[in-house]
Motif scaffolding. Structure first.
Motif, mmCIF file in Angstrom:
data_model
loop_
_atom_site.group_PDB
_atom_site.id
_atom_site.type_symbol
_atom_site.label_atom_id
_atom_site.label_comp_id
_atom_site.label_asym_id
_atom_site.label_seq_id
_atom_site.Cartn_x
_atom_site.Cartn_y
_atom_site.Cartn_z
ATOM 1 N N ILE A 145 0.677 -1.267 -0.069
ATOM 2 C CA ILE A 145 -0.034 -0.032 0.181
ATOM 3 C C ILE A 145 1.065 1.240 -0.014
ATOM 4 O O ILE A 145 1.586 1.464 1.027
ATOM 5 N N GLU A 146 0.784 1.912 -1.239
ATOM 6 C CA GLU A 146 1.652 3.239 -1.256
ATOM 7 C C GLU A 146 0.668 4.188 -0.588
ATOM 8 O O GLU A 146 -0.320 4.457 -0.770
ATOM 9 N N ALA A 147 1.574 5.084 0.258
ATOM 10 C CA ALA A 147 0.805 6.145 1.128
ATOM 11 C C ALA A 147 1.620 7.495 1.015
ATOM 12 O O ALA A 147 1.760 8.138 2.286
ATOM 13 N N VAL A 148 2.209 7.774 0.080
ATOM 14 C CA VAL A 148 3.043 8.887 0.103
ATOM 15 C C VAL A 148 2.121 10.123 -0.045
ATOM 16 O O VAL A 148 0.768 9.658 -0.303
ATOM 17 N N PHE A 149 2.586 11.494 -0.261
ATOM 18 C CA PHE A 149 1.626 12.493 -0.380
ATOM 19 C C PHE A 149 1.016 12.564 -1.890
ATOM 20 O O PHE A 149 1.384 11.795 -2.707
ATOM 21 N N GLU A 150 0.116 13.362 -1.934
ATOM 22 C CA GLU A 150 -0.755 13.284 -3.368
ATOM 23 C C GLU A 150 -0.021 13.918 -4.320
ATOM 24 O O GLU A 150 -0.195 15.095 -4.925
ATOM 25 N N THR A 173 -2.501 1.898 -4.126
ATOM 26 C CA THR A 173 -2.462 3.359 -4.026
ATOM 27 C C THR A 173 -3.420 3.905 -3.111
ATOM 28 O O THR A 173 -4.601 4.002 -3.250
ATOM 29 N N ASN A 174 -2.853 4.634 -1.982
ATOM 30 C CA ASN A 174 -3.743 5.376 -1.160
ATOM 31 C C ASN A 174 -3.906 6.799 -1.624
ATOM 32 O O ASN A 174 -2.976 7.565 -1.375
ATOM 33 N N THR A 175 -5.085 6.986 -2.364
ATOM 34 C CA THR A 175 -5.268 8.288 -2.959
ATOM 35 C C THR A 175 -6.661 8.568 -2.787
ATOM 36 O O THR A 175 -7.782 7.856 -2.640
ATOM 37 N N SER A 176 -7.056 9.918 -2.573
ATOM 38 C CA SER A 176 -8.390 10.441 -2.233
ATOM 39 C C SER A 176 -8.854 10.985 -3.631
ATOM 40 O O SER A 176 -9.943 11.238 -3.740
ATOM 41 N N ALA A 177 -8.179 11.272 -4.525
ATOM 42 C CA ALA A 177 -8.553 11.780 -5.791
ATOM 43 C C ALA A 177 -7.706 11.440 -7.059
ATOM 44 O O ALA A 177 -8.348 11.446 -8.123
ATOM 45 N N LEU A 178 -6.587 10.795 -6.949
ATOM 46 C CA LEU A 178 -5.737 10.825 -8.270
ATOM 47 C C LEU A 178 -6.182 9.589 -9.099
ATOM 48 O O LEU A 178 -6.757 8.579 -8.592
ATOM 49 N N ASN A 179 -5.858 9.837 -10.412
ATOM 50 C CA ASN A 179 -6.478 9.017 -11.569
ATOM 51 C C ASN A 179 -5.541 7.372 -11.448
ATOM 52 O O ASN A 179 -4.385 7.444 -11.484
ATOM 53 N N ILE A 180 -6.214 6.349 -10.857
ATOM 54 C CA ILE A 180 -5.582 5.293 -10.785
ATOM 55 C C ILE A 180 -5.116 4.673 -12.058
ATOM 56 O O ILE A 180 -4.007 4.024 -12.144
ATOM 57 N N GLN A 240 -4.550 24.064 -7.204
ATOM 58 C CA GLN A 240 -3.373 24.914 -8.279
ATOM 59 C C GLN A 240 -2.894 23.675 -8.982
ATOM 60 O O GLN A 240 -2.775 24.012 -10.430
ATOM 61 N N GLY A 241 -2.929 22.444 -8.722
ATOM 62 C CA GLY A 241 -2.581 21.202 -9.711
ATOM 63 C C GLY A 241 -3.577 21.447 -10.673
ATOM 64 O O GLY A 241 -3.378 20.816 -12.018
ATOM 65 N N GLN A 242 -4.988 21.606 -10.602
ATOM 66 C CA GLN A 242 -6.101 21.640 -11.597
ATOM 67 C C GLN A 242 -5.977 23.148 -12.467
ATOM 68 O O GLN A 242 -6.715 23.063 -13.271
ATOM 69 N N GLY A 243 -4.925 23.862 -12.192
ATOM 70 C CA GLY A 243 -4.874 25.241 -12.744
ATOM 71 C C GLY A 243 -6.034 26.202 -12.539
ATOM 72 O O GLY A 243 -6.366 26.932 -13.248
ATOM 73 N N LEU A 244 -6.765 25.923 -11.275
ATOM 74 C CA LEU A 244 -7.783 26.918 -10.927
ATOM 75 C C LEU A 244 -7.671 28.070 -10.171
ATOM 76 O O LEU A 244 -8.158 28.966 -10.248
ATOM 77 N N THR A 245 -6.310 27.868 -9.596
ATOM 78 C CA THR A 245 -5.705 29.104 -8.839
ATOM 79 C C THR A 245 -4.251 28.976 -9.059
ATOM 80 O O THR A 245 -3.668 27.923 -9.349
ATOM 81 N N GLY A 246 -3.527 30.318 -8.783
ATOM 82 C CA GLY A 246 -2.115 30.473 -8.688
ATOM 83 C C GLY A 246 -1.633 30.979 -10.132
ATOM 84 O O GLY A 246 -2.524 31.316 -10.920
ATOM 85 N N ALA A 291 -8.919 19.397 8.319
ATOM 86 C CA ALA A 291 -8.261 18.478 7.398
ATOM 87 C C ALA A 291 -7.257 19.498 6.846
ATOM 88 O O ALA A 291 -6.220 18.945 6.482
ATOM 89 N N GLY A 292 -7.226 20.597 6.987
ATOM 90 C CA GLY A 292 -6.144 21.749 6.372
ATOM 91 C C GLY A 292 -6.627 22.072 5.153
ATOM 92 O O GLY A 292 -6.927 21.570 4.141
ATOM 93 N N LEU A 293 -6.789 23.338 5.117
ATOM 94 C CA LEU A 293 -7.102 24.284 3.891
ATOM 95 C C LEU A 293 -6.078 24.078 2.553
ATOM 96 O O LEU A 293 -6.495 24.254 1.501
ATOM 97 N N ASP A 294 -4.719 23.810 3.086
ATOM 98 C CA ASP A 294 -3.857 23.666 1.981
ATOM 99 C C ASP A 294 -4.171 22.467 1.055
ATOM 100 O O ASP A 294 -3.706 22.475 0.180
ATOM 101 N N VAL A 295 -4.641 21.482 1.684
ATOM 102 C CA VAL A 295 -4.931 20.204 0.944
ATOM 103 C C VAL A 295 -5.596 20.722 -0.323
ATOM 104 O O VAL A 295 -5.186 20.017 -1.471
ATOM 105 N N GLY A 296 -6.757 21.408 -0.410
ATOM 106 C CA GLY A 296 -7.554 21.634 -1.393
ATOM 107 C C GLY A 296 -6.974 22.702 -2.213
ATOM 108 O O GLY A 296 -7.082 22.538 -3.467
ATOM 109 N N TRP A 297 -6.228 23.556 -1.610
ATOM 110 C CA TRP A 297 -5.492 24.539 -2.472
ATOM 111 C C TRP A 297 -4.594 24.043 -3.381
ATOM 112 O O TRP A 297 -4.376 24.495 -4.346
ATOM 113 N N ARG A 298 -3.742 23.005 -2.889
ATOM 114 C CA ARG A 298 -2.737 22.313 -3.663
ATOM 115 C C ARG A 298 -3.620 21.625 -4.920
ATOM 116 O O ARG A 298 -2.997 21.832 -6.086
ATOM 117 N N SER A 299 -4.583 20.903 -4.628
ATOM 118 C CA SER A 299 -5.193 20.274 -5.603
ATOM 119 C C SER A 299 -5.758 21.246 -6.720
ATOM 120 O O SER A 299 -5.787 21.165 -7.707
#
Ligand SMILES: C/C=C(\C)C(=O)SCCNC(=O)CCNC(=O)[C@H](O)C(C)(C)COP(=O)(O)OP(=O)(O)OC[C@H]1O[C@@H](n2cnc3c(N)ncnc32)[C@H](O)[C@@H]1OP(=O)(O)O
Length: 725
Positions: free
Chosen positions: A381-386, A410-417, A537-543, A527-535
């Motif tokens: 079970i890979e459980a590194v960060f997203e 893979t332990n992920t909450s959203a990434l494409n399997i 940013q990754g989707q090009g919605l902010t930053g 949960a930490g607001l930074d988690v969604g923020w990073r996501s």
């Protein structure tokens, strides 16, 4: 049915209704017939009741409560009939005696249990109370404190504890039926009066009133909006205040109140939904009924952050040897200390020593920085960060190192399997296992199959969930899978409500009053607001990657709220930084207080964007948040991402703090009525045409068009639709 036999002087009545000997009409009738036959036969001197297949009985049939012919009344009558028998009746309890099953045993004059048997009155967990006089007999047998505890929590107790409490007379390690027959022969001719619980007084306490009032406070606190614990309490209290017959009448009244409550229906649905969710299928035709799991005799966990630590702890508790891997010695040592601490705490909670979990034994738990140590494990079970690039790098390595056949999770909450699987040469063995934090506590495991995942891999992950004592729910691969995908519109509406005039504390209060453990803003701070923020940013919605000239409150033609981004830009990540949607006593603090800074940020923001704030009532807050979440659920069902609404409900109850007594979001929608949900979504989407999440999904529209079909029929409308296409 019940089978009747003889063991010279002892009549043997065997409850038989596989798989768990529920007390159907036929079983109750056969039991009654058996008792009458035994009574009429002068050569029979005693009776023994046992269950088929090593199980006494799981009680009333949960599927039958909604039937107008439910057999509860006749169960109470039958328990009285057993108790009034002139010949001694002994219960031989193997496996389980639950609910009505235990009530039958309480009607018997003696009880013998196998050492591995479990007993309980779990009716409260189904929104009911033990309505076959159990609330009146149990306190007479084991005293008020123990009876109240069992009845208001519904917990199952092991035979050894039952013996200590006086619930059973004997515990045996060998043949329970033979032991019960021996006891029956021994007690022939002995007076039965003292063994009839309805004739016994309730044992006194030095200060019963004080005990009851403290107990009531405890029960109320644990109930969290559920009606049944309070009414269970009232029924037991009646036993302390009234003669048996009056107590039984009171129990009956309270039972009828619960039976007609929406909560009982929701909780019984939730029980059955959890079982239904185990029966997974995929659009490709794979299914629980044909796939065979591989054994998991050893596992590895990569990454010892919060999730990895919890996953290691879960595996150790499940007795699966684990190799825990980190990128370097510094991270490894920090992770090792944290895992050991968690395991020590778990051993204490389980009231077992470290030696039972055996986690100091390197053959059971090994810490390493060497990938080669993963060569022989059955599952990783890979459980590194997203981070997709990092995950792909790890999976590429795993595909080279691990033995053929090893399952790669893979332990992920959203990434494409599928994208992660593409980094390996064995995508059929790659699967998503989305654990919920804290991973050693939370029951949910979202299991995500990719395009190439094999049925064996899915079945193995489901089996793993069972071994970890979790509820595994199999879902398809899409952004956010099921749980987070439904959560996005819910959180989004909550933020839009702030823009329009509300405050975090007002929105949270409405959703917490509804029954969520915490509202969306408290949850986001936790949960930490930074988690969604990073996501985002990754989707090009902010930053920086947002194209110049993009309007502040619009993305891809739809309304977007930059409010959460603004908080992150000022370093407000929630509890960890002491500030988020609320302020906290310190960084890492847990006590949320409304924050005047945030209120003035909201006022300024509305000024800047020309938004006229308005008063938003509780109904709008609740409906916009919940109905947008439910709406996404319908879209998920239509896309075939989940096999049925029960799956979504199980995910929400076990992973997202949805109040179980409201049955899950899709069940809730069915109780509100689909035409009403649709009408409200229409109303809100007309008022806010550019707000995403409010446009009703086609599947919801289709179902609402036929009225409000029962939830179990929903999916059939989907197949009708597809077959016409
Ligand atoms: C008034 C009210 C009265 C008098 C009552 O008695 S209310 C019922 C009280 N009893 C319970 O709440 C027991 C519920 N069941 C369980 O806790 C568990 O199922 C179990 C401990 C009995 C067995 O657990 P496990 O071995 O993990 O197996 P499953 O949970 O998967 O169950 C196997 C199948 O049996 C069905 N089942 C179990 N109990 C009942 C029941 N009381 N009524 C109807 N069906 C029951 C369960 O749904 C499984 O069937 P499938 O879904 O696989 O078809």
């Amino acid at each position: 049915m019940a089978q009747y036999a003889r063991s010279p002087a002892v009549a043997v009545i065997r409850l038989r209704n596989p798989p768990v000997n529920t007390l159907s009409f036929a079983v109750l009738q056969a039991l009654e017939d058996g008792l009458e036959k035994a009574d009429a036969d002068p050569s029979v001197k005693a009776v023994m009741i046992c269950g088929e297949n090593g199980k006494f009985s799981a009680g009333a049939d949960i599927r039958g409560f909604s039937s107008p012919n439910r057999p509860v009344k006749s169960l109470a009558a039958l328990v009285s009939l057993i108790e009034s028998s002139k010949k001694p009746v002994v219960a031989a309890i193997e496996g389980i005696a639950l609910g009505g099953g235990l009530e039958v045993a309480l009607g018997c004059h003696y009880r013998v249990a196998h050492v591995k048997a479990r007993m309980g009155l779990p009716e409260v967990t189904l929104g009911l109370l033990p309505g076959a006089e159990g609330t009146q007999r149990l306190p007479r047998l084991i005293g008020v404190p123990a009876a109240l505890d069992m009845i208001t929590t519904g917990k199952h107790i092991p035979a050894t504890e039952a013996l200590k409490l006086g619930l059973v007379d004997e515990v045996v390690e060998e043949n329970t039926v033979e032991a019960a027959i021996r006891l029956a022969n021994k007690v022939i001719g002995q007076p039965l009066g003292p063994r009839r619980l309805s004739l016994k007084p309730v044992p006194k306490l030095p200060d019963m009133e004080a005990f009851l009032s403290q107990a009531r406070v405890r029960v109320k606190k644990q109930a969290q909006g559920c009606l049944a614990p309070e009414l269970c309490f009232q029924a037991v209290r009646a036993a302390t205040q009234m003669p048996f017959a009056d107590g039984v009448r009171r129990e009956r009244e309270l039972f009828m109140v619960l039976l007609s409550s929406g909560q009982a229906r929701a909780l019984q649905y939730a029980f059955l939904a959890e079982r239904a969710a185990q029966k997974w299928t995929t659009p490709g035709g794979a299914s629980w009924s044909s796939a065979t799991p591989q054994p998991v005799r050893s596992a590895a966990v990569i990454g010892l952050g919060t999730m990895g630590r919890g996953i290691v702890t879960s595996l150790v508790k499940a007795n699966i040897p684990v190799v825990a891997l980190e990128q370097d010695l510094e991270y490894l040592n920090t992770g090792r200390k944290a895992v050991m601490l968690l395991l020590e705490r778990e051993a204490m909670k389980m009231e077992v020593g470290a030696q039972t979990l055996d986690f100091h034994n390197p053959a059971r738990l090994q810490f390493t920085v060497d990938f080669d140590s993963l060569r022989d494990v059955d599952l990783v079970i890979e459980a590194v960060f997203e981070n997709m690039a990092l995950k792909k790098e790890i999976f590429h390595k795993l595909s080279r190192i691990c033995k053929p056949g090893a399952l790669l999770c893979t332990n992920t909450s959203a990434l494409n399997i599928d994208e992660i699987a593409s980094a390996t040469s064995r995508p059929q063995q790659v699967i998503g296992t989305h654990f919920f934090s804290p991973a050693h506590v939370m029951r949910l495991l979202e299991i995500i199959y990719g395009r190439h995942t094999s049925p064996t891999a899915i079945a193995t992950a489901v089996q793993l969930a069972k071994a970890l004592k979790k509820v595994g729910v199999v879902v398809g691969n899409c952004f956010g899978f099921v749980g987070n995908r439904m959560m996005f519109p819910y959180v989004q509406q909550a933020v839009f409500l702030l823009e329009e005039g509300s405050r975090p504390e007002a929105v949270d209060r409405v959703l917490e009053d509804f029954g969520f453990k915490i509202g969306p803003f408290r949850m986001s701070d936790l949960a930490g607001l930074d988690v969604g923020w990073r996501s985002r940013q990754g989707q090009g919605l902010t930053g920086p990657s947002v194209p110049a000239g993009t309007p502040a409150r619009q993305r891809q033609g739809q309304r977007y709220s930059p409010l959460p981004d603004l908080l992150c830009e000022s370093g407000r990540f929630g509890q960890k930084t002491g500030k988020g949607w609320y302020q906290y006593e310190k960084a890492g603090g847990r006590t949320a207080t409304p924050d005047p800074w945030l209120h003035s940020l909201l006022a300024q923001y509305r000024d800047t964007h020309g938004i006229e704030p308005r008063f938003i009532d509780q109904e709008e807050i609740l409906e916009r948040c919940l109905f947008s979440l439910i709406n996404e659920g319908f879209a998920i069902l239509a896309e075939g991402i989940a096999s049925g609404p029960e799956h979504l409900d199980v995910i929400y109850i076990n992973g997202y703090g949805w109040p179980k007594h409201k049955g899950g979001p899709m069940f809730y929608a069915s109780t509100v009525g689909l035409p009403r949900v649709l009408a409200k979504l229409h109303k809100y989407s007309e008022a806010h045409p550019d707000v995403p999440g409010l446009q009703p999904s086609a599947f919801l529209k289709k179902l609402a068009a036929v009225g409000n079909p029962p939830i179990k029929e929903w999916m059939s409308y989907l197949s009708q639709q597809s077959s016409r296409l």
